[in-house]
Design a protein around this motif. Structure first.
Motif, PDB file in Angstrom:
ATOM      1  N   VAL A  75      73.841  84.344 100.130  1.00 17.29           N
ATOM      2  CA  VAL A  75      72.569  84.679 100.783  1.00 17.29           C
ATOM      3  C   VAL A  75      71.875  83.402 101.244  1.00 17.29           C
ATOM      4  O   VAL A  75      71.324  83.340 102.346  1.00 17.29           O
ATOM      5  N   GLN A  76      71.917  82.364 100.415  1.00 15.73           N
ATOM      6  CA  GLN A  76      71.310  81.087 100.798  1.00 15.73           C
ATOM      7  C   GLN A  76      71.967  80.505 102.038  1.00 15.73           C
ATOM      8  O   GLN A  76      71.290  79.963 102.918  1.00 15.73           O
ATOM      9  N   LEU A  77      73.294  80.632 102.126  1.00 16.72           N
ATOM     10  CA  LEU A  77      74.004  80.127 103.298  1.00 16.72           C
ATOM     11  C   LEU A  77      73.567  80.865 104.562  1.00 16.72           C
ATOM     12  O   LEU A  77      73.280  80.250 105.591  1.00 16.72           O
ATOM     13  N   LEU A  78      73.472  82.182 104.481  1.00 17.24           N
ATOM     14  CA  LEU A  78      73.019  82.955 105.641  1.00 17.24           C
ATOM     15  C   LEU A  78      71.583  82.590 106.013  1.00 17.24           C
ATOM     16  O   LEU A  78      71.256  82.459 107.196  1.00 17.24           O
ATOM     17  N   ALA A  79      70.732  82.418 105.007  1.00 20.62           N
ATOM     18  CA  ALA A  79      69.340  82.054 105.277  1.00 20.62           C
ATOM     19  C   ALA A  79      69.258  80.690 105.954  1.00 20.62           C
ATOM     20  O   ALA A  79      68.457  80.497 106.879  1.00 20.62           O
ATOM     21  N   SER A  80      70.095  79.754 105.531  1.00 24.02           N
ATOM     22  CA  SER A  80      70.059  78.430 106.158  1.00 24.02           C
ATOM     23  C   SER A  80      70.575  78.492 107.590  1.00 24.02           C
ATOM     24  O   SER A  80      70.077  77.788 108.468  1.00 24.02           O
ATOM     25  N   LYS A  81      71.542  79.358 107.854  1.00 24.75           N
ATOM     26  CA  LYS A  81      72.016  79.525 109.230  1.00 24.75           C
ATOM     27  C   LYS A  81      70.907  80.078 110.117  1.00 24.75           C
ATOM     28  O   LYS A  81      70.764  79.678 111.268  1.00 24.75           O
ATOM     29  N   LEU A  82      70.122  80.977 109.564  1.00 23.45           N
ATOM     30  CA  LEU A  82      68.991  81.529 110.311  1.00 23.45           C
ATOM     31  C   LEU A  82      67.928  80.458 110.541  1.00 23.45           C
ATOM     32  O   LEU A  82      67.400  80.315 111.641  1.00 23.45           O
ATOM     33  N   PHE A 126      60.041  87.652 101.902  1.00 23.99           N
ATOM     34  CA  PHE A 126      60.106  86.757 100.745  1.00 23.99           C
ATOM     35  C   PHE A 126      60.710  85.406 101.102  1.00 23.99           C
ATOM     36  O   PHE A 126      60.759  84.502 100.282  1.00 23.99           O
ATOM     37  N   LEU A 127      61.189  85.280 102.325  1.00 21.25           N
ATOM     38  CA  LEU A 127      62.011  84.152 102.702  1.00 21.25           C
ATOM     39  C   LEU A 127      61.410  83.273 103.782  1.00 21.25           C
ATOM     40  O   LEU A 127      61.573  82.063 103.758  1.00 21.25           O
ATOM     41  N   VAL A 128      60.753  83.873 104.755  1.00 22.69           N
ATOM     42  CA  VAL A 128      60.346  83.120 105.932  1.00 22.69           C
ATOM     43  C   VAL A 128      58.918  83.407 106.350  1.00 22.69           C
ATOM     44  O   VAL A 128      58.318  84.402 105.972  1.00 22.69           O
ATOM     45  N   LYS A 129      58.417  82.498 107.127  1.00 24.92           N
ATOM     46  CA  LYS A 129      57.173  82.708 107.867  1.00 24.92           C
ATOM     47  C   LYS A 129      57.449  82.211 109.278  1.00 24.92           C
ATOM     48  O   LYS A 129      58.423  81.511 109.531  1.00 24.92           O
ATOM     49  N   ARG A 130      56.620  82.578 110.190  1.00 26.37           N
ATOM     50  CA  ARG A 130      56.779  82.118 111.570  1.00 26.37           C
ATOM     51  C   ARG A 130      55.702  81.083 111.856  1.00 26.37           C
ATOM     52  O   ARG A 130      54.556  81.244 111.470  1.00 26.37           O
ATOM     53  N   ASP A 131      56.103  80.008 112.546  1.00 28.90           N
ATOM     54  CA  ASP A 131      55.137  78.967 112.886  1.00 28.90           C
ATOM     55  C   ASP A 131      54.425  79.326 114.192  1.00 28.90           C
ATOM     56  O   ASP A 131      54.630  80.405 114.748  1.00 28.90           O
ATOM     57  N   ALA A 132      53.583  78.422 114.677  1.00 31.06           N
ATOM     58  CA  ALA A 132      52.795  78.665 115.886  1.00 31.06           C
ATOM     59  C   ALA A 132      53.674  78.942 117.099  1.00 31.06           C
ATOM     60  O   ALA A 132      53.279  79.666 118.013  1.00 31.06           O
ATOM     61  N   ALA A 133      54.882  78.380 117.127  1.00 33.60           N
ATOM     62  CA  ALA A 133      55.806  78.589 118.242  1.00 33.60           C
ATOM     63  C   ALA A 133      56.698  79.801 118.002  1.00 33.60           C
ATOM     64  O   ALA A 133      57.673  80.006 118.713  1.00 33.60           O
ATOM     65  N   ASP A 134      56.373  80.602 116.972  1.00 36.07           N
ATOM     66  CA  ASP A 134      57.124  81.806 116.602  1.00 36.07           C
ATOM     67  C   ASP A 134      58.537  81.491 116.145  1.00 36.07           C
ATOM     68  O   ASP A 134      59.445  82.296 116.293  1.00 36.07           O
ATOM     69  N   LYS A 135      58.742  80.282 115.616  1.00 38.20           N
ATOM     70  CA  LYS A 135      60.037  79.926 115.043  1.00 38.20           C
ATOM     71  C   LYS A 135      60.010  80.253 113.556  1.00 38.20           C
ATOM     72  O   LYS A 135      58.990  80.137 112.901  1.00 38.20           O
ATOM     73  N   VAL A 136      61.169  80.633 113.055  1.00 40.71           N
ATOM     74  CA  VAL A 136      61.295  80.980 111.651  1.00 40.71           C
ATOM     75  C   VAL A 136      61.289  79.714 110.797  1.00 40.71           C
ATOM     76  O   VAL A 136      61.990  78.757 111.089  1.00 40.71           O
ATOM     77  N   GLN A 137      60.487  79.723 109.758  1.00 39.87           N
ATOM     78  CA  GLN A 137      60.439  78.609 108.802  1.00 39.87           C
ATOM     79  C   GLN A 137      60.690  79.176 107.407  1.00 39.87           C
ATOM     80  O   GLN A 137      60.078  80.175 107.031  1.00 39.87           O
ATOM     81  N   LEU A 138      61.589  78.542 106.645  1.00 41.73           N
ATOM     82  CA  LEU A 138      61.824  78.982 105.272  1.00 41.73           C
ATOM     83  C   LEU A 138      60.622  78.681 104.406  1.00 41.73           C
ATOM     84  O   LEU A 138      59.977  77.657 104.567  1.00 41.73           O
ATOM     85  N   LEU A 139      60.336  79.590 103.480  1.00 46.81           N
ATOM     86  CA  LEU A 139      59.236  79.368 102.535  1.00 46.81           C
ATOM     87  C   LEU A 139      59.714  78.477 101.406  1.00 46.81           C
ATOM     88  O   LEU A 139      60.842  78.374 101.097  1.00 46.81           O
TER      89      LEU A 139
END
Length: 139
Positions: A75-82, A126-139
């Motif tokens: 799951v961590q590997l997939l999350a890092s790919k995202l 539980f994993l991500v938030k979106r930044d101002a540019a709507d890019k995914v950021q890991l929590l």
């Protein structure tokens, strides 16, 4: 010296400013049957089962269940790919001349990202938030 399993480590090779040497060793996964790891349930199945259990209990996926799933290396590997999708796509584009195979590789890459995002959908709160540019950021 840097050693890592490229299948388990998101990585990128950048242009060198000085001469550098590279030694690459490819290991085959064609081990004998006695050496193969037994495959566990897929990430999608685990997430689907967790989501179904949560729905049956009348609520959303719990933080405890999400944390247990997020501790799994697959799951961590997939999350890092995202998380690193943009940098990865940039690396593919920079590593190959503009051509039909490069465009196909990028198209397949982004299709894979959609599959990963879909598989991880129940965990995204539980994993991500979106930044101002709507890019995914890991929590």
């Amino acid at each position: 010296m840097v050693l890592f399993a490229s299948t388990n480590m998101v990585h990128r090779v950048l242009p060198a400013l000085k001469e550098r040497l590279c030694f690459t060793l490819w290991m085959s996964d064609k081990w004998g049957p006695h050496m193969r790891r037994k495959a566990g349930p897929s990430v999608s199945k685990l997430l689907r089962d967790a989501q179904q259990a949560a729905t049956a209990a009348g609520g959303p996926l719990t933080a405890t269940t999400a944390q247990q799933l997020l501790r799994r290396p697959d799951v961590q590997l997939l999350a890092s790919k995202l998380q690193w999708a943009d940098a990865w796509a940039e690396s593919i584009a920079e590593s190959h001349e503009d051509s039909a195979p490069r465009r196909a590789a990028l198209e397949q890459f982004w299709a894979d990202q959609k599959v990963i995002g879909s598989a991880l959908q129940p965990l995204l709160p539980f994993l991500v938030k979106r930044d101002a540019a709507d890019k995914v950021q890991l929590l």
